[in-house]
Design a protein around this motif. Structure first.
Motif, PDB file in Angstrom:
ATOM      1  N   TYR A  40      -3.187  -2.240   2.631  1.00 41.90           N
ATOM      2  CA  TYR A  40      -2.876  -2.982   1.267  1.00 41.90           C
ATOM      3  C   TYR A  40      -3.686  -2.644   0.495  1.00 41.90           C
ATOM      4  O   TYR A  40      -5.211  -2.418   0.685  1.00 41.90           O
ATOM      5  CB  TYR A  40      -2.681  -4.605   1.382  1.00 41.90           C
ATOM      6  CG  TYR A  40      -2.860  -5.332   0.293  1.00 41.90           C
ATOM      7  CD1 TYR A  40      -1.429  -5.770  -0.088  1.00 41.90           C
ATOM      8  CD2 TYR A  40      -3.985  -5.525  -0.403  1.00 41.90           C
ATOM      9  CE1 TYR A  40      -1.474  -6.137  -1.537  1.00 41.90           C
ATOM     10  CE2 TYR A  40      -3.972  -6.331  -1.670  1.00 41.90           C
ATOM     11  CZ  TYR A  40      -2.600  -6.530  -2.013  1.00 41.90           C
ATOM     12  OH  TYR A  40      -2.578  -7.506  -3.409  1.00 41.90           O
ATOM     13  N   LYS A  44      -1.840  -2.426  -6.776  1.00 44.73           N
ATOM     14  CA  LYS A  44      -0.904  -1.331  -6.545  1.00 44.73           C
ATOM     15  C   LYS A  44       0.381  -1.851  -6.895  1.00 44.73           C
ATOM     16  O   LYS A  44       1.182  -1.098  -7.390  1.00 44.73           O
ATOM     17  CB  LYS A  44      -0.879  -1.049  -5.189  1.00 44.73           C
ATOM     18  CG  LYS A  44      -0.092   0.515  -4.700  1.00 44.73           C
ATOM     19  CD  LYS A  44      -0.178   0.945  -3.478  1.00 44.73           C
ATOM     20  CE  LYS A  44       0.534   2.130  -3.132  1.00 44.73           C
ATOM     21  NZ  LYS A  44       0.690   2.434  -1.747  1.00 44.73           N
ATOM     22  N   ASP A  45       0.867  -3.199  -6.761  1.00 37.50           N
ATOM     23  CA  ASP A  45       1.877  -3.839  -6.953  1.00 37.50           C
ATOM     24  C   ASP A  45       2.246  -4.073  -8.441  1.00 37.50           C
ATOM     25  O   ASP A  45       3.222  -4.377  -9.121  1.00 37.50           O
ATOM     26  CB  ASP A  45       2.412  -5.008  -6.314  1.00 37.50           C
ATOM     27  CG  ASP A  45       2.192  -4.667  -4.735  1.00 37.50           C
ATOM     28  OD1 ASP A  45       2.650  -3.329  -4.320  1.00 37.50           O
ATOM     29  OD2 ASP A  45       2.080  -5.385  -3.973  1.00 37.50           O
ATOM     30  N   LYS A  47       0.938  -6.430 -10.234  1.00 38.16           N
ATOM     31  CA  LYS A  47       1.069  -7.893 -10.628  1.00 38.16           C
ATOM     32  C   LYS A  47      -0.591  -8.345 -10.506  1.00 38.16           C
ATOM     33  O   LYS A  47      -1.315  -7.754  -9.769  1.00 38.16           O
ATOM     34  CB  LYS A  47       1.709  -8.514  -9.527  1.00 38.16           C
ATOM     35  CG  LYS A  47       3.227  -8.487  -9.864  1.00 38.16           C
ATOM     36  CD  LYS A  47       3.796  -9.649  -8.701  1.00 38.16           C
ATOM     37  CE  LYS A  47       5.291  -9.631  -9.013  1.00 38.16           C
ATOM     38  NZ  LYS A  47       6.162 -10.743  -7.992  1.00 38.16           N
ATOM     39  N   THR A  49      -3.476 -10.890  -9.098  1.00 38.92           N
ATOM     40  CA  THR A  49      -3.469 -11.525  -7.798  1.00 38.92           C
ATOM     41  C   THR A  49      -4.260 -12.742  -7.583  1.00 38.92           C
ATOM     42  O   THR A  49      -5.518 -12.657  -8.124  1.00 38.92           O
ATOM     43  CB  THR A  49      -3.723 -10.361  -6.523  1.00 38.92           C
ATOM     44  OG1 THR A  49      -2.875  -9.113  -6.929  1.00 38.92           O
ATOM     45  CG2 THR A  49      -3.616 -10.588  -5.286  1.00 38.92           C
ATOM     46  N   GLU A  79       0.607 -12.288  -7.209  1.00 38.02           N
ATOM     47  CA  GLU A  79       0.837 -12.240  -5.771  1.00 38.02           C
ATOM     48  C   GLU A  79      -0.248 -12.951  -5.155  1.00 38.02           C
ATOM     49  O   GLU A  79      -1.449 -13.421  -5.626  1.00 38.02           O
ATOM     50  CB  GLU A  79       0.463 -10.628  -5.486  1.00 38.02           C
ATOM     51  CG  GLU A  79       0.738 -10.358  -3.833  1.00 38.02           C
ATOM     52  CD  GLU A  79       0.741  -8.755  -3.700  1.00 38.02           C
ATOM     53  OE1 GLU A  79       0.988  -8.185  -2.633  1.00 38.02           O
ATOM     54  OE2 GLU A  79       0.320  -7.883  -4.897  1.00 38.02           O
ATOM     55  N   THR A 136      -3.849  -6.740 -13.121  1.00 40.16           N
ATOM     56  CA  THR A 136      -2.911  -5.679 -12.418  1.00 40.16           C
ATOM     57  C   THR A 136      -3.527  -4.151 -12.273  1.00 40.16           C
ATOM     58  O   THR A 136      -3.127  -3.607 -11.487  1.00 40.16           O
ATOM     59  CB  THR A 136      -2.056  -5.603 -13.450  1.00 40.16           C
ATOM     60  OG1 THR A 136      -2.652  -5.305 -14.776  1.00 40.16           O
ATOM     61  CG2 THR A 136      -1.085  -6.790 -13.487  1.00 40.16           C
TER      62      THR A 136
END
Length: 209
Positions: A40, A44-45, A47, A49, A79, A136
């Motif tokens: 992880y 990276k996604d 969003k 967190t 996230e 992000t």
């Protein structure tokens, strides 16, 4: 007695080993594995967190896991991940922790194993639990020591969204003000132009007379 000694040792190590964090805390450079062995990387996604740092020996951390499990499965704009440090600050070794955690039965929580203590050091963690808000791009925006209820976690991100809307509204108001100022300026110029024209006509009339 042994448990209290372990708890005391863990707190002392946190206090003594805490590193003052710099002006910019960037977690995008940190990659950890979760309890299932999946890698992880923060940010990276794409969003924002919510990060919860906790320990298996921390009673208040354990009492908040159900909230985190429920929050993790909800549909939301951010996230949720949690971080533990196996083998450090009184925590179980990695394999022992995995076995213990899986016995708890939580299905939705992403638990990352920070075996080098990178995240704790970067965030200058002094107490468990500690929460962090990560943007992000993987950069840490806020660190909050102590326990947070689910509603409090949601508010962290709702407030941010509201701030964004306020900034947008302010910008629109400024644009509107600019338009009004320009309109007033144009009206003034038109009025001045008409006045100059009227004065010129009056002067010409007097001359002809």
């Amino acid at each position: 007695m042994k448990g209290l000694k372990k708890l005391f040792l863990g707190i002392m190590m946190l206090l003594m080993g805490a590193v003052a964090f710099g002006a910019e805390m960037d977690l995008s450079k940190v990659t950890l594995k979760d309890v299932n062995g999946k890698s992880y990387t923060f940010g990276k996604d794409g969003k924002p967190t919510y990060v919860k740092l906790w320990a298996s020996w921390c009673p208040i951390c354990l009492s908040g896991l159900e909230d985190i499990d429920n929050l993790s499965k909800e549909k939301k704009d951010f996230e949720v991940v949690t971080v533990v440090s196996p083998g450090l600050v009184g925590e179980k070794k990695a394999e022992d922790f995995k076995k213990w955690y899986k016995s708890l039965g939580y299905k939705n929580i992403k638990v990352l194993l920070d075996e080098k203590g990178e995240v704790s050091k970067m965030l200058n963690v002094r107490v468990y639990p500690t929460s962090a808000v990560v943007a992000t791009d993987g950069k840490v925006q806020k660190v909050i020591p102590g326990h947070l209820e689910k509603a409090g976690i949601k508010k962290l991100f709702t407030s941010k969204m509201n701030d964004s809307h306020i900034m947008k509204d302010d910008k629109m108001m400024m644009n509107d003000k600019g338009m009004k100022d320009n309109m007033m300026k144009d009206d003034k110029m038109m009025n001045d132009k008409h006045m100059m024209k009227d004065d010129k006509m009056s002067m010409e009339k007097k001359t002809t007379m």
